[in-house]
Design an enzyme around this catalytic site. Structure first.
Site, PDB file in Angstrom:
ATOM      1  N   GLY A  46    -119.496 -41.440  -7.374  1.00  0.00           N
ATOM      2  CA  GLY A  46    -118.157 -41.014  -6.981  1.00  0.00           C
ATOM      3  C   GLY A  46    -117.614 -41.980  -5.951  1.00  0.00           C
ATOM      4  O   GLY A  46    -118.388 -42.710  -5.313  1.00  0.00           O
ATOM      5  N   GLN A  51    -112.388 -44.954   0.932  1.00  0.00           N
ATOM      6  CA  GLN A  51    -113.592 -45.787   1.095  1.00  0.00           C
ATOM      7  C   GLN A  51    -113.325 -47.258   0.784  1.00  0.00           C
ATOM      8  O   GLN A  51    -114.108 -48.125   1.170  1.00  0.00           O
ATOM      9  CB  GLN A  51    -114.741 -45.282   0.202  1.00  0.00           C
ATOM     10  N   CYS A  94    -124.194 -41.588   0.602  1.00  0.00           N
ATOM     11  CA  CYS A  94    -122.793 -42.007   0.600  1.00  0.00           C
ATOM     12  C   CYS A  94    -122.730 -43.524   0.679  1.00  0.00           C
ATOM     13  O   CYS A  94    -123.437 -44.127   1.493  1.00  0.00           O
ATOM     14  CB  CYS A  94    -122.059 -41.397   1.792  1.00  0.00           C
ATOM     15  N   LEU A  95    -121.894 -44.124  -0.143  1.00  0.00           N
ATOM     16  CA  LEU A  95    -121.767 -45.582  -0.136  1.00  0.00           C
ATOM     17  C   LEU A  95    -121.226 -46.083   1.210  1.00  0.00           C
ATOM     18  O   LEU A  95    -121.419 -47.247   1.554  1.00  0.00           O
ATOM     19  CB  LEU A  95    -120.849 -46.035  -1.277  1.00  0.00           C
ATOM     20  N   HIS A 136    -118.054 -33.508  -1.845  1.00  0.00           N
ATOM     21  CA  HIS A 136    -118.326 -34.687  -1.006  1.00  0.00           C
ATOM     22  C   HIS A 136    -117.104 -35.612  -0.995  1.00  0.00           C
ATOM     23  O   HIS A 136    -116.677 -36.081   0.068  1.00  0.00           O
ATOM     24  CB  HIS A 136    -119.575 -35.393  -1.567  1.00  0.00           C
ATOM     25  N   GLU A 137    -116.527 -35.846  -2.183  1.00  0.00           N
ATOM     26  CA  GLU A 137    -115.358 -36.743  -2.266  1.00  0.00           C
ATOM     27  C   GLU A 137    -114.140 -36.119  -1.597  1.00  0.00           C
ATOM     28  O   GLU A 137    -113.366 -36.811  -0.922  1.00  0.00           O
ATOM     29  CB  GLU A 137    -115.031 -37.071  -3.731  1.00  0.00           C
ATOM     30  N   HIS A 140    -114.080 -36.669   2.004  1.00  0.00           N
ATOM     31  CA  HIS A 140    -113.578 -38.003   2.372  1.00  0.00           C
ATOM     32  C   HIS A 140    -112.059 -37.981   2.565  1.00  0.00           C
ATOM     33  O   HIS A 140    -111.526 -38.671   3.441  1.00  0.00           O
ATOM     34  CB  HIS A 140    -113.911 -39.034   1.292  1.00  0.00           C
TER      35      HIS A 140
HETATM   36  O1  GNR Z   1    -123.082 -42.358  -5.224  1.00  0.00           O
HETATM   37  C1  GNR Z   1    -123.109 -41.307  -4.566  1.00  0.00           C
HETATM   38  N1  GNR Z   1    -124.133 -40.440  -4.750  1.00  0.00           N
HETATM   39  C2  GNR Z   1    -124.142 -39.157  -4.218  1.00  0.00           C
HETATM   40  C3  GNR Z   1    -125.333 -38.461  -4.217  1.00  0.00           C
HETATM   41  C4  GNR Z   1    -125.400 -37.177  -3.724  1.00  0.00           C
HETATM   42  C5  GNR Z   1    -124.269 -36.584  -3.238  1.00  0.00           C
HETATM   43  C6  GNR Z   1    -123.070 -37.265  -3.202  1.00  0.00           C
HETATM   44  C7  GNR Z   1    -123.000 -38.538  -3.705  1.00  0.00           C
HETATM   45  S1  GNR Z   1    -121.492 -39.396  -3.706  1.00  0.00           S
HETATM   46  C8  GNR Z   1    -122.074 -41.049  -3.558  1.00  0.00           C
HETATM   47  C9  GNR Z   1    -120.932 -42.025  -3.605  1.00  0.00           C
HETATM   48  C10 GNR Z   1    -120.007 -41.798  -2.436  1.00  0.00           C
HETATM   49  O2  GNR Z   1    -120.244 -42.140  -1.316  1.00  0.00           O
HETATM   50  N2  GNR Z   1    -118.900 -41.148  -2.688  1.00  0.00           N
HETATM   51  O3  GNR Z   1    -118.040 -40.865  -1.682  1.00  0.00           O
HETATM   52 NI    NI Z   2    -119.241 -40.736   0.101  1.00  0.00          NI
END
Ligand code: GNR
Ligand code: NI
Length: 169
Positions: A46, A51, A94-95, A136-137, A140
């Site tokens: 995601g 980001q 999270c990236l 999670h997204e 952000h």
């Molecule tokens: O790639 C991603 N893997 C992930 C794993 C567990 C819970 C959430 C994520 S999202 C993350 C990519 C990211 O940072 N998206 O904002």
């Molecule tokens: Ni993230």
């Protein structure tokens, strides 16, 4: 299409609240295409526009497993219509907080309303990894990172680790 740079903590842009999108037009679709390419390259499942330094309410996602056909998903101005009382834990990453993984507890199921790639309004139910990722997204878009759900000690340790990695790189 082009790769964009993914911002990492403690970049203050990640704390911004993203603004609603006014129109799903070709310019926005070009951003979403770039985001998807950037997410696949990372690789991640995601990515929120903030980001890559664009504080707009846009998310891309692909939950297909290795060996499965790509299944890109696009969410513009997403809203959570309802969330389950029941919660579920998941070890998140999270990236923008590279190489840190910690358990976060969130509602197990959510109902979403959003505009798709064509700008049509859609409602959809999410559970499992889909529910985890979309929440999670959507965090952000509010300037919230998964580490903000941890204790202050764990959050500070995570940011310190990422800073140290960045210096070593
Ligand atoms: O790639 C991603 N893997 C992930 C794993 C567990 C819970 C959430 C994520 S999202 C993350 C990519 C990211 O940072 N998206 O904002
Ligand atoms: Ni993230």
């Amino acid at each position: 299409m082009a790769l964009r740079e993914i911002l990492v903590v403690p970049n203050p842009v990640l704390k911004q609240v993203s603004a609603p999108v006014e129109a799903v037009d070709d310019e926005l679709r070009a951003l979403m295409d770039d985001m998807l390419e950037t997410m696949y390259a990372a690789p991640g499942i995601g990515l929120a526009a903030v980001q890559v330094g664009v504080p707009k309410r846009v998310i891309v996602m692909d939950l297909a497993r290795e060996g499965e056909a790509p299944a890109p998903r696009y969410y513009v101005n997403p809203e959570i219509v309802s969330a389950s009382e029941e919660t579920a834990p998941y070890e998140e990453g999270c990236l923008s907080v590279p190489e840190i993984f910690e358990e976060v507890e969130r509602p197990a199921r959510v109902r979403l309303r959003y505009l798709n790639y064509q700008g049509e309004q859609v409602e959809e139910d999410a559970e499992g990894l889909f529910a985890v990722c979309v929440q999670h997204e959507m965090d952000h878009l509010q300037g919230v990172l998964f580490i903000d759900h941890l204790s202050r000690l764990k959050r500070e340790q995570a940011v310190k680790k990422v800073k140290k990695q960045a210096k070593a790189a």
